[in-house]
Design a protein around this motif. Structure first.
Motif, mmCIF file in Angstrom:
data_model
loop_
_atom_site.group_PDB
_atom_site.id
_atom_site.type_symbol
_atom_site.label_atom_id
_atom_site.label_comp_id
_atom_site.label_asym_id
_atom_site.label_seq_id
_atom_site.Cartn_x
_atom_site.Cartn_y
_atom_site.Cartn_z
ATOM 1 N N ARG A 1 0.839 -1.214 0.000
ATOM 2 C CA ARG A 1 0.000 0.000 0.000
ATOM 3 C C ARG A 1 0.871 1.260 0.000
ATOM 4 O O ARG A 1 0.627 2.205 0.753
ATOM 5 N N SER A 2 1.890 1.218 -0.861
ATOM 6 C CA SER A 2 2.816 2.347 -0.973
ATOM 7 C C SER A 2 2.667 2.991 -2.351
ATOM 8 O O SER A 2 3.327 2.564 -3.308
ATOM 9 N N PRO A 3 1.825 4.010 -2.481
ATOM 10 C CA PRO A 3 1.662 4.656 -3.786
ATOM 11 C C PRO A 3 2.967 5.206 -4.348
ATOM 12 O O PRO A 3 3.264 5.026 -5.538
ATOM 13 N N ASP A 4 3.778 5.858 -3.508
ATOM 14 C CA ASP A 4 5.051 6.393 -3.981
ATOM 15 C C ASP A 4 5.989 5.270 -4.419
ATOM 16 O O ASP A 4 6.664 5.370 -5.455
ATOM 17 N N GLY A 5 6.025 4.199 -3.635
ATOM 18 C CA GLY A 5 6.887 3.074 -3.967
ATOM 19 C C GLY A 5 6.468 2.383 -5.250
ATOM 20 O O GLY A 5 7.304 2.007 -6.074
ATOM 21 N N ALA A 6 5.163 2.220 -5.444
ATOM 22 C CA ALA A 6 4.663 1.573 -6.653
ATOM 23 C C ALA A 6 4.950 2.420 -7.881
ATOM 24 O O ALA A 6 5.360 1.913 -8.932
ATOM 25 N N ALA A 7 4.740 3.734 -7.754
ATOM 26 C CA ALA A 7 5.003 4.633 -8.876
ATOM 27 C C ALA A 7 6.486 4.631 -9.233
ATOM 28 O O ALA A 7 6.851 4.614 -10.417
ATOM 29 N N GLU A 8 7.351 4.634 -8.226
ATOM 30 C CA GLU A 8 8.786 4.641 -8.488
ATOM 31 C C GLU A 8 9.239 3.314 -9.094
ATOM 32 O O GLU A 8 10.086 3.296 -10.008
ATOM 33 N N ALA A 9 8.683 2.199 -8.618
ATOM 34 C CA ALA A 9 9.037 0.896 -9.194
ATOM 35 C C ALA A 9 8.605 0.824 -10.655
ATOM 36 O O ALA A 9 9.334 0.280 -11.501
ATOM 37 N N MET A 10 7.457 1.381 -10.969
ATOM 38 C CA MET A 10 6.991 1.405 -12.358
ATOM 39 C C MET A 10 7.896 2.309 -13.206
ATOM 40 O O MET A 10 8.261 1.961 -14.325
ATOM 41 N N ARG A 11 8.275 3.456 -12.655
ATOM 42 C CA ARG A 11 9.131 4.379 -13.400
ATOM 43 C C ARG A 11 10.471 3.725 -13.738
ATOM 44 O O ARG A 11 10.954 3.812 -14.869
ATOM 45 N N LEU A 12 11.056 3.060 -12.762
ATOM 46 C CA LEU A 12 12.331 2.381 -12.994
ATOM 47 C C LEU A 12 12.184 1.287 -14.049
ATOM 48 O O LEU A 12 13.065 1.094 -14.895
ATOM 49 N N HIS A 13 11.066 0.574 -14.003
ATOM 50 C CA HIS A 13 10.807 -0.483 -14.982
ATOM 51 C C HIS A 13 10.727 0.092 -16.397
ATOM 52 O O HIS A 13 11.342 -0.435 -17.330
ATOM 53 N N LEU A 14 10.018 1.186 -16.555
ATOM 54 C CA LEU A 14 9.833 1.769 -17.885
ATOM 55 C C LEU A 14 11.083 2.491 -18.385
ATOM 56 O O LEU A 14 11.195 2.765 -19.579
ATOM 57 N N CYS A 15 12.009 2.786 -17.491
ATOM 58 C CA CYS A 15 13.268 3.413 -17.898
ATOM 59 C C CYS A 15 14.286 2.390 -18.390
ATOM 60 O O CYS A 15 15.354 2.768 -18.899
ATOM 61 N N GLU A 16 13.988 1.104 -18.263
ATOM 62 C CA GLU A 16 14.935 0.063 -18.664
ATOM 63 C C GLU A 16 15.334 0.214 -20.132
ATOM 64 O O GLU A 16 16.493 0.012 -20.500
ATOM 65 N N ILE A 17 14.373 0.589 -20.971
ATOM 66 C CA ILE A 17 14.669 0.724 -22.400
ATOM 67 C C ILE A 17 15.709 1.810 -22.638
ATOM 68 O O ILE A 17 16.518 1.716 -23.574
ATOM 69 N N LEU A 18 15.746 2.837 -21.785
ATOM 70 C CA LEU A 18 16.730 3.908 -21.948
ATOM 71 C C LEU A 18 18.143 3.394 -21.728
ATOM 72 O O LEU A 18 19.091 3.838 -22.382
ATOM 73 N N ARG A 19 18.268 2.466 -20.800
ATOM 74 C CA ARG A 19 19.583 1.896 -20.506
ATOM 75 C C ARG A 19 20.068 1.006 -21.644
ATOM 76 O O ARG A 19 21.262 0.984 -21.972
ATOM 77 N N MET A 20 19.137 0.292 -22.281
ATOM 78 C CA MET A 20 19.495 -0.673 -23.315
ATOM 79 C C MET A 20 19.588 -0.055 -24.704
ATOM 80 O O MET A 20 20.249 -0.596 -25.592
ATOM 81 N N LEU A 21 18.940 1.084 -24.908
ATOM 82 C CA LEU A 21 18.806 1.635 -26.259
ATOM 83 C C LEU A 21 20.124 1.919 -26.966
ATOM 84 O O LEU A 21 20.276 1.569 -28.146
#
Length: 223
Positions: free
Chosen positions: A191-211
């Motif tokens: 029940r951590s809205p900030d934690g869930a949002a940050e985990a999602m952000r990090l997940h979606l940034c993965e493509i930036l690292r690999m691109l």
């Protein structure tokens, strides 16, 4: 061009568009491929009209260019479009993750673990196509569980411009992506809205690292 398999449901134009779209995203039809309206119609035993409608739909989604007197060509991967798509997707999906952490439908939560287990199995088999199918199912189930299924529908078209590049990054990286999904669920369960949002952000940034790597390895696929 190899024969294109057409699914059994929907109108002929919708079916042909869906299969061409899948072939483009998985790079079975790589950038630069020329699509023959007459050839596709002959392969599928249909008139040229539904094929024309399918190609117009793909052009509207910016997967192909229809060039007068030159035919239809699969467009190259645009890093600019990818970055725009990632920006929009991050804005929507971090909001979904935040909302899911505030209230999540129990029936959707019950399905999430099964989806992640199936995705992990696909990763272990190096089955890219099945992995991507469960990836989409995970994100769609999150949106459904957060009572905003339209959020996933809203980004389904734009995310496809990320998916071609993502397909190139899957070798050796599928298991970490499953771990990132599990981290999102852990934050939702906490029940951590900030934690869930940050985990999602990090997940979606993965493509930036690999691109940079995939662009350097496959320059012929990019604009």
């Amino acid at each position: 061009m190899d024969a294109i398999r057409v699914p059994s449901s929907g109108s002929a134009a919708q079916r042909i568009e869906a299969e061409l779209r899948r072939a483009i995203i998985t790079l079975a039809l790589p950038p630069g491929s020329r699509l023959s309206e007459a050839e596709i119609a002959e392969q599928q035993g249909v008139s040229r009209q539904p094929v024309r409608e399918a190609l117009i739909g793909l052009a509207r989604a910016r997967f192909v260019d229809i060039l007068p007197q030159r035919g239809t060509v699969v467009v190259r991967i645009s890093v600019k479009k990818m970055m725009e798509a990632r920006f929009v997707r991050e804005a929507i999906e971090t909001a979904v993750a935040r909302r899911a952490a505030e209230a999540f439908d129990p029936s959707a939560r019950a399905r999430i673990d099964d989806v992640l287990d199936l995705q992990a199995n696909a990763a272990a088999r190096e089955d890219h196509e099945t992995f991507q199918r469960y990836d989409e199912m995970f994100h769609a189930t999150l949106a459904e569980g957060a009572s905003c299924p339209l959020a996933w529908q809203a980004i389904s078209d734009i995310k496809a411009h990320m998916d071609r590049a993502c397909h190139l990054t899957l070798a050796g990286s599928m298991a970490p992506l499953v771990d990132q999904h599990r981290a999102i669920v852990t934050a939702i369960d906490a029940r951590s809205p900030d934690g869930a949002a940050e985990a999602m952000r990090l997940h979606l940034c993965e493509i930036l690292r690999m691109l940079p790597r995939v662009e350097a390895e496959h320059p012929e696929l990019f604009e």
